[in-house]
Write a protein that holds these residues in place. Structure first.
Motif, PDB file in Angstrom:
ATOM      1  N   PRO A   8      24.973  57.321  50.762  1.00  0.00           N
ATOM      2  CA  PRO A   8      25.251  56.197  49.847  1.00  0.00           C
ATOM      3  C   PRO A   8      24.530  54.903  50.218  1.00  0.00           C
ATOM      4  O   PRO A   8      24.344  54.041  49.367  1.00  0.00           O
ATOM      5  CB  PRO A   8      26.773  56.020  49.954  1.00  0.00           C
ATOM      6  CG  PRO A   8      27.282  57.312  50.499  1.00  0.00           C
ATOM      7  CD  PRO A   8      26.201  57.842  51.378  1.00  0.00           C
ATOM      8  N   THR A   9      24.106  54.743  51.491  1.00  0.00           N
ATOM      9  CA  THR A   9      23.495  53.478  51.893  1.00  0.00           C
ATOM     10  C   THR A   9      21.996  53.411  51.603  1.00  0.00           C
ATOM     11  O   THR A   9      21.362  52.379  51.841  1.00  0.00           O
ATOM     12  CB  THR A   9      23.714  53.235  53.397  1.00  0.00           C
ATOM     13  OG1 THR A   9      23.024  54.248  54.144  1.00  0.00           O
ATOM     14  CG2 THR A   9      25.190  53.234  53.744  1.00  0.00           C
ATOM     15  N   VAL A  10      21.406  54.507  51.123  1.00  0.00           N
ATOM     16  CA  VAL A  10      19.971  54.502  50.818  1.00  0.00           C
ATOM     17  C   VAL A  10      19.730  53.684  49.556  1.00  0.00           C
ATOM     18  O   VAL A  10      20.373  53.906  48.522  1.00  0.00           O
ATOM     19  CB  VAL A  10      19.435  55.935  50.643  1.00  0.00           C
ATOM     20  CG1 VAL A  10      17.993  55.911  50.138  1.00  0.00           C
ATOM     21  CG2 VAL A  10      19.523  56.695  51.955  1.00  0.00           C
ATOM     22  N   ALA A  11      18.814  52.738  49.634  1.00  0.00           N
ATOM     23  CA  ALA A  11      18.463  51.922  48.465  1.00  0.00           C
ATOM     24  C   ALA A  11      17.424  52.659  47.631  1.00  0.00           C
ATOM     25  O   ALA A  11      16.438  53.187  48.160  1.00  0.00           O
ATOM     26  CB  ALA A  11      17.918  50.572  48.905  1.00  0.00           C
ATOM     27  N   VAL A  12      17.648  52.702  46.331  1.00  0.00           N
ATOM     28  CA  VAL A  12      16.711  53.320  45.380  1.00  0.00           C
ATOM     29  C   VAL A  12      16.278  52.233  44.407  1.00  0.00           C
ATOM     30  O   VAL A  12      17.117  51.618  43.740  1.00  0.00           O
ATOM     31  CB  VAL A  12      17.381  54.488  44.620  1.00  0.00           C
ATOM     32  CG1 VAL A  12      16.392  55.125  43.651  1.00  0.00           C
ATOM     33  CG2 VAL A  12      17.931  55.524  45.592  1.00  0.00           C
ATOM     34  N   TYR A  13      14.993  51.982  44.305  1.00  0.00           N
ATOM     35  CA  TYR A  13      14.517  50.879  43.480  1.00  0.00           C
ATOM     36  C   TYR A  13      13.086  51.149  43.018  1.00  0.00           C
ATOM     37  O   TYR A  13      12.461  52.141  43.418  1.00  0.00           O
ATOM     38  CB  TYR A  13      14.605  49.559  44.248  1.00  0.00           C
ATOM     39  CG  TYR A  13      13.804  49.513  45.537  1.00  0.00           C
ATOM     40  CD1 TYR A  13      12.635  48.766  45.622  1.00  0.00           C
ATOM     41  CD2 TYR A  13      14.218  50.218  46.667  1.00  0.00           C
ATOM     42  CE1 TYR A  13      11.889  48.717  46.790  1.00  0.00           C
ATOM     43  CE2 TYR A  13      13.486  50.172  47.840  1.00  0.00           C
ATOM     44  CZ  TYR A  13      12.318  49.431  47.901  1.00  0.00           C
ATOM     45  OH  TYR A  13      11.588  49.397  49.044  1.00  0.00           O
ATOM     46  N   GLU A  14      12.576  50.260  42.192  1.00  0.00           N
ATOM     47  CA  GLU A  14      11.207  50.366  41.666  1.00  0.00           C
ATOM     48  C   GLU A  14      10.962  51.739  41.037  1.00  0.00           C
ATOM     49  O   GLU A  14       9.960  52.399  41.302  1.00  0.00           O
ATOM     50  CB  GLU A  14      10.190  50.128  42.776  1.00  0.00           C
ATOM     51  CG  GLU A  14       9.783  48.676  42.952  1.00  0.00           C
ATOM     52  CD  GLU A  14       8.967  48.149  41.781  1.00  0.00           C
ATOM     53  OE1 GLU A  14       7.911  48.697  41.469  1.00  0.00           O
ATOM     54  OE2 GLU A  14       9.446  47.192  41.158  1.00  0.00           O
ATOM     55  N   THR A  15      11.871  52.156  40.158  1.00  0.00           N
ATOM     56  CA  THR A  15      11.725  53.452  39.493  1.00  0.00           C
ATOM     57  C   THR A  15      10.795  53.303  38.303  1.00  0.00           C
ATOM     58  O   THR A  15      11.086  52.572  37.359  1.00  0.00           O
ATOM     59  CB  THR A  15      13.096  53.972  39.042  1.00  0.00           C
ATOM     60  OG1 THR A  15      13.946  54.105  40.180  1.00  0.00           O
ATOM     61  CG2 THR A  15      12.953  55.313  38.352  1.00  0.00           C
ATOM     62  N   ARG A  16       9.668  54.025  38.339  1.00  0.00           N
ATOM     63  CA  ARG A  16       8.689  53.941  37.266  1.00  0.00           C
ATOM     64  C   ARG A  16       7.915  55.248  37.203  1.00  0.00           C
ATOM     65  O   ARG A  16       7.816  55.985  38.194  1.00  0.00           O
ATOM     66  CB  ARG A  16       7.690  52.794  37.512  1.00  0.00           C
ATOM     67  CG  ARG A  16       8.331  51.445  37.727  1.00  0.00           C
ATOM     68  CD  ARG A  16       7.285  50.362  37.856  1.00  0.00           C
ATOM     69  NE  ARG A  16       6.567  50.190  36.601  1.00  0.00           N
ATOM     70  CZ  ARG A  16       5.420  49.526  36.502  1.00  0.00           C
ATOM     71  NH1 ARG A  16       4.860  49.006  37.558  1.00  0.00           N
ATOM     72  NH2 ARG A  16       4.828  49.398  35.334  1.00  0.00           N
ATOM     73  N   THR A  17       7.342  55.511  36.035  1.00  0.00           N
ATOM     74  CA  THR A  17       6.474  56.681  35.933  1.00  0.00           C
ATOM     75  C   THR A  17       5.102  56.343  36.499  1.00  0.00           C
ATOM     76  O   THR A  17       4.684  55.186  36.511  1.00  0.00           O
ATOM     77  CB  THR A  17       6.330  57.149  34.479  1.00  0.00           C
ATOM     78  OG1 THR A  17       5.622  56.148  33.734  1.00  0.00           O
ATOM     79  CG2 THR A  17       7.690  57.390  33.836  1.00  0.00           C
ATOM     80  N   MET A  18       4.404  57.362  36.938  1.00  0.00           N
ATOM     81  CA  MET A  18       3.057  57.145  37.471  1.00  0.00           C
ATOM     82  C   MET A  18       2.117  56.689  36.368  1.00  0.00           C
ATOM     83  O   MET A  18       1.173  55.917  36.620  1.00  0.00           O
ATOM     84  CB  MET A  18       2.539  58.436  38.117  1.00  0.00           C
ATOM     85  CG  MET A  18       1.425  58.205  39.113  1.00  0.00           C
ATOM     86  SD  MET A  18       1.966  57.232  40.537  1.00  0.00           S
ATOM     87  CE  MET A  18       0.524  56.224  40.836  1.00  0.00           C
ATOM     88  N   HIS A  19       2.361  57.114  35.144  1.00  0.00           N
ATOM     89  CA  HIS A  19       1.517  56.671  34.036  1.00  0.00           C
ATOM     90  C   HIS A  19       1.672  55.167  33.821  1.00  0.00           C
ATOM     91  O   HIS A  19       0.687  54.472  33.530  1.00  0.00           O
ATOM     92  CB  HIS A  19       1.867  57.428  32.761  1.00  0.00           C
ATOM     93  CG  HIS A  19       0.977  57.082  31.603  1.00  0.00           C
ATOM     94  ND1 HIS A  19       1.237  56.034  30.741  1.00  0.00           N
ATOM     95  CD2 HIS A  19      -0.197  57.630  31.182  1.00  0.00           C
ATOM     96  CE1 HIS A  19       0.281  55.955  29.836  1.00  0.00           C
ATOM     97  NE2 HIS A  19      -0.600  56.900  30.074  1.00  0.00           N
ATOM     98  N   ASP A  20       2.884  54.664  33.956  1.00  0.00           N
ATOM     99  CA  ASP A  20       3.103  53.221  33.816  1.00  0.00           C
ATOM    100  C   ASP A  20       2.375  52.451  34.912  1.00  0.00           C
ATOM    101  O   ASP A  20       1.812  51.380  34.663  1.00  0.00           O
ATOM    102  CB  ASP A  20       4.596  52.900  33.867  1.00  0.00           C
ATOM    103  CG  ASP A  20       5.316  53.327  32.600  1.00  0.00           C
ATOM    104  OD1 ASP A  20       4.640  53.554  31.586  1.00  0.00           O
ATOM    105  OD2 ASP A  20       6.565  53.430  32.636  1.00  0.00           O
ATOM    106  N   ARG A  21       2.390  52.986  36.125  1.00  0.00           N
ATOM    107  CA  ARG A  21       1.675  52.316  37.210  1.00  0.00           C
ATOM    108  C   ARG A  21       0.170  52.322  36.945  1.00  0.00           C
ATOM    109  O   ARG A  21      -0.519  51.331  37.207  1.00  0.00           O
ATOM    110  CB  ARG A  21       1.985  52.992  38.541  1.00  0.00           C
ATOM    111  CG  ARG A  21       3.458  52.886  38.959  1.00  0.00           C
ATOM    112  CD  ARG A  21       3.660  53.435  40.362  1.00  0.00           C
ATOM    113  NE  ARG A  21       5.068  53.508  40.719  1.00  0.00           N
ATOM    114  CZ  ARG A  21       5.780  52.512  41.199  1.00  0.00           C
ATOM    115  NH1 ARG A  21       5.202  51.337  41.382  1.00  0.00           N
ATOM    116  NH2 ARG A  21       7.065  52.661  41.518  1.00  0.00           N
ATOM    117  N   TRP A  22      -0.344  53.437  36.447  1.00  0.00           N
ATOM    118  CA  TRP A  22      -1.768  53.509  36.093  1.00  0.00           C
ATOM    119  C   TRP A  22      -2.093  52.514  34.981  1.00  0.00           C
ATOM    120  O   TRP A  22      -3.098  51.797  35.053  1.00  0.00           O
ATOM    121  CB  TRP A  22      -2.098  54.933  35.645  1.00  0.00           C
ATOM    122  CG  TRP A  22      -3.480  55.088  35.067  1.00  0.00           C
ATOM    123  CD1 TRP A  22      -4.636  55.297  35.758  1.00  0.00           C
ATOM    124  CD2 TRP A  22      -3.844  55.043  33.688  1.00  0.00           C
ATOM    125  NE1 TRP A  22      -5.703  55.377  34.889  1.00  0.00           N
ATOM    126  CE2 TRP A  22      -5.246  55.225  33.609  1.00  0.00           C
ATOM    127  CE3 TRP A  22      -3.129  54.871  32.505  1.00  0.00           C
ATOM    128  CZ2 TRP A  22      -5.929  55.238  32.401  1.00  0.00           C
ATOM    129  CZ3 TRP A  22      -3.816  54.870  31.299  1.00  0.00           C
ATOM    130  CH2 TRP A  22      -5.189  55.058  31.247  1.00  0.00           C
TER     131      TRP A  22
END
Length: 831
Positions: free
Chosen positions: A681-695
């Protein structure tokens, strides 16, 4: 015809007659514009777009180049960077040891601060929150003028080790995560598993972000400020080059003097640390740090909108010349009644200035819309985007441009008016003006010159836009080295103290990988320390079997940690050997995978597999595979050669998780986050995006620049076409009688059509040739904005003039066609 009833004499000015005459001129100008409503609307539309585009771009220039940073005495603030061009490092972060050398030996800095930006995980909430933080000395907040809303800032004594751990919060995070708690000071927060006491909350408006303080990890605005105490042996910490140095120059010390001072210190450091001959330090003014490489693109856009405004002025001048031709008789009557050229000039300039001011008002609306569109496009290459807006400076600029353009396009009709011969105009009766007779453009040189100027300037803009579009297309075709479709990415960070144990961390990642890989729709899942096209960096020196670098020229490579299935998830091809496997554990000899650029440089015969790399000669890593090279920093750059190390043999606490899916499953991000939190539960999950969006976002700067310049060029071409159409249409309308005479004397409709077409296309050819020459000269300044395209690209320089010629032909053929419908009997009877 409407005449001004009052013409003041010089002696009347003392009694207020001049002011009365100005009011009369203004009223008359307003009535004149209302009387010619359609042409007035066309003029306002042209001016509105031209002035509005200039105001919008100027607002960006004002925020970036003219307006100082929001810190005390910003012109004296600077950053110090390392560089070693000989080994491919053009900007690197300094170390604490180098900071101490600068602190002790400099003669140019009034204040100096060491800082390190990084991401922290805030726990103790319903979900772990990833926040941008900075560990810094107290002098940084003092230099930047930070003031608190609650509590205090960092204290000088907190720069020493052994003091209680405190944190200063930004107003933004205090409001967003702590509900503006007025009692927050003194309370404890947990960052990366460590407790900190909140000592203060900064005032609203204080901003420190990645533009001012670039970091190795992608981050936005700094929200947490922590002390950075230096240990007694910090001077020996020479190679931990992961820190920022910010300085304030002494009063009267120029940037050049500070650079000369730093050069002396850099030479001592070079000898002390046995660095290469190219090692050095450079001082960068903080304002230039923020602007970065946007300056060239911004100046190109500013020049482009200035050209658009010039074309709009030429177009309006032509329209006003047409209107002035119909008012020659009015001017002649006013002259005959005693009006001098000064009164005529004042009246005509009042009209043109009023048009300019009204065009400026429309331009402000256009500018607001343009800035909204710019923010919506989120180009990513415009720093201080939130500071860009319509402020007092932009309003003053718009008003000044409006007045200037009003005077500029009013000069042509004014010149025509003062040259009117009252006798000739009054004798001409109802048939036009004194100088409008004749079907040949040589009798209308001013109009022709304006049209040629419009065509030339528009061609220069069109060629510039064409080059940028061609460059953008070429860039999009660059293979990134992986596939972007159906790839979900996110960052995960395990910062709980128990994961400082490498085995516990490896088990965590292994369990997360197993659970995510079994989710419906997931084809492959992997992790990597530095994901392409994210702005993350990670490089260092390494030793290669059989290669001894020259003294001080250590080999610099990109360093990445990857899991066994990362390459399959990204579809990075295997060139030789194998990928990592679950058997590459920490209790076995180290293994590595290199990219094909690495392999071709050191083992061109293809025998890289089995060779060794090492940081410590006692712990070599065996190369087990060669993979395809990827575009790490952007499609337009090649980057360094790369080495991957097995995640099972040691990994950082923060990684990028990559999941290749069978489709664009909308609910997958939440499902992946749920599985991760199900493991820990203490793991932070963030900056969720598709690779196409990053491209897609990696091309934002080029897309924005090419789109803006293309829009300006298209509008310029439209204005030029309208200008040419207006001149040819005026020529045909004013000379209907002459056309009737020619046809009565036996000229065929085709002959007259050809005559008009020939004159229109002569203007077009002259304008295209002039614009072609100008484009060859001016596109050189765009070289740094282009990718894979020459500044004299043959395709662009061939297609764009042809396109403009077709547009010019269409603008000419429509009024020319009207000549074939002239009935000579009707034309002569009307005359």
């Amino acid at each position: 015809m409407e005449l001004v009833p009052f013409i003041p004499r010089r002696e009347d000015c003392a009694r207020g007659g001049c002011m009365h005459s100005w009011v009369q001129d203004l009223r008359y100008a307003w009535r004149s514009l209302r009387k010619n409503l359609l042409s007035t609307l066309v003029i306002l539309a042209s001016l509105g777009v031209g002035i509005g585009a200039n105001s919008a771009v100027f607002s960006v220039v004002d925020a970036l180049l003219l307006r100082p940073l929001p810190y005390p005495q910003p012109d004296r603030l600077a950053a110090v960077w390392l560089h070693s061009p000989a080994i491919g490092i053009f900007r690197d972060w300094p170390s604490p040891g180098q900071f101490i050398d600068l602190q002790n030996e400099n003669h140019s800095f009034e204040e100096i601060a060491l800082a390190q930006t990084r991401m922290f995980t805030l726990t103790g909430r319903e979900q772990p929150e990833r926040v941008a933080g900075i560990r810094t000395q107290s002098s940084l907040l003092k230099m930047l003028g930070a003031r608190t809303r609650l509590g205090r800032v960092l204290l000088p004594e907190e720069d020493q080790p052994g003091k209680p751990a405190v944190a200063i919060l930004s107003e933004r995070i205090w409001r967003r995560l702590f509900n503006s708690d007025p009692e927050i000071v003194g309370k404890s927060i947990t960052l990366d598993g460590n407790a900190y006491t909140v000592a203060g909350v900064l005032q609203r408006g204080f901003l420190l972000n990645a533009e001012v303080m670039p970091s190795e990890d992608p981050m936005d605005k700094v929200d947490v400020f922590l002390p950075l105490p230096l240990a007694a042996d910090a001077a020996k910490n020479r190679r931990d080059e992961n820190y920022n140095i910010v300085v304030r120059l002494k009063p009267g010390v120029s940037l050049q003097q500070a650079q000369a001072d730093v050069d002396v210190m850099a030479s001592r450091i070079r000898e002390k640390d046995k660095r290469g001959a190219s090692f050095g330090m450079h001082v960068v003014r903080l304002q230039d740090e923020v602007v970065g490489d946007v300056r060239r693109a911004l100046l190109v856009l500013l020049g482009s909108v200035a050209v658009v405004l010039l074309i709009a002025c030429a177009n309006v001048a032509n329209l006003l010349l047409t209107r002035a031709a119909g008012r020659e008789k009015e001017v002649a009557i006013r002259t005959a009644l005693g009006a001098g050229w000064q009164q005529l000039a004042r009246q005509l300039l009042t009209e043109s200035t009023l048009l300019g001011v009204l065009g400026g008002a429309v331009g402000l609306l256009v500018a607001r819309v343009s800035l909204y569109v710019a923010r919506t496009m989120n180009p990513g290459n415009i720093p201080r985007l939130e500071d860009i807006g319509i402020n007092g400076s932009v309003l003053a600029f718009t008003f000044g441009v409006s007045l200037l353009t009003g005077i500029l396009f009013g000069v042509a009709p004014l010149w025509r008016a003062v040259r009117v011969d009252p006798n000739a105009s009054l004798k001409a009766g109802g048939r036009g003006g004194q100088s409008d007779g004749g079907l040949y453009l040589r009798r209308h040189r001013l109009r022709g010159l304006l049209v040629v100027s419009e065509l030339a300037l528009s061609l220069m803009l069109l060629i510039g836009a064409g080059l940028l579009i061609r460059s953008f297309v070429q860039l999009q075709r660059v293979a990134p080295g992986f596939t972007t479709d159906h790839v979900l990415t996110m960052q995960i960070a395990a910062t709980d103290p128990k994961y400082r144990d490498e085995k516990a961390l490896a088990n965590l990642y292994r369990e997360i990988e197993t659970r995510v890989a079994h989710l419906p729709g997931v084809i492959a899942e992997g992790e990597v320390s530095v994901l392409p096209l994210t702005g993350s960096v990670g490089w260092g020196d390494i030793n290669v079997e059989g290669y001894v670098p020259p003294a001080g020229l250590e080999l610099q490579v990109d360093l990445r940690v990857a899991s066994a299935d990362y390459f399959r998830a990204m579809e990075i091809p295997l060139r030789a050997g194998r990928f990592f496997s679950a058997h590459d554990t920490a209790d076995l000899p180290g293994v590595a995978i290199i990219d094909e650029k690495f392999a071709k440089r050191f083992w061109p015969k293809g025998d890289a597999v089995g060779k060794h790399l090492w940081f410590d000669v006692k712990k070599p890593n065996t190369i087990v595979g060669v993979v395809g090279a990827v575009k790490q920093d952007g499609l337009e750059t090649d980057g360094k050669i790369a080495t991957y190390f097995a995640r099972e043999q040691g990994s950082p606490n923060g990684m990028y998780l990559v999941a290749r899916t069978s489709s664009d499953a909308a609910g997958l991000p939440a499902a992946v986050a749920g599985e991760i939190h199900g493991v820990e539960p203490t793991v932070a999950v963030y900056e969720t995006r598709t690779m196409h969006d990053r491209w897609y976002d990696s091309l934002a700067r080029q897309r924005f620049t090419s789109t803006m310049l293309a829009a300006f060029a298209a509008f310029a071409m439209l204005l030029a076409a309208v200008g040419l159409y207006g001149v040819m249409s005026y020529l045909v309308t004013q000379n209907t009688h002459d056309i009737g005479v020619l046809m009565a004397l036996g000229a065929r409709p085709g002959d007259v059509l050809g005559l008009v077409l020939r004159q229109g296309m002569e203007l077009a050819v002259i304008g295209i040739v002039a614009g072609f020459v100008g484009a060859v000269a001016l596109t050189r300044v765009m070289a740094s904005l282009l990718f894979g395209v020459s500044t004299i690209d043959a395709a662009t320089f061939g297609v764009v003039p042809a396109l403009l010629a077709v547009v010019a032909f269409a603008a000419t053929v429509i009024p020319a066609w009207r000549t074939t419908r002239v009935d000579p009997v009707v034309a002569l009877r009307e005359e």
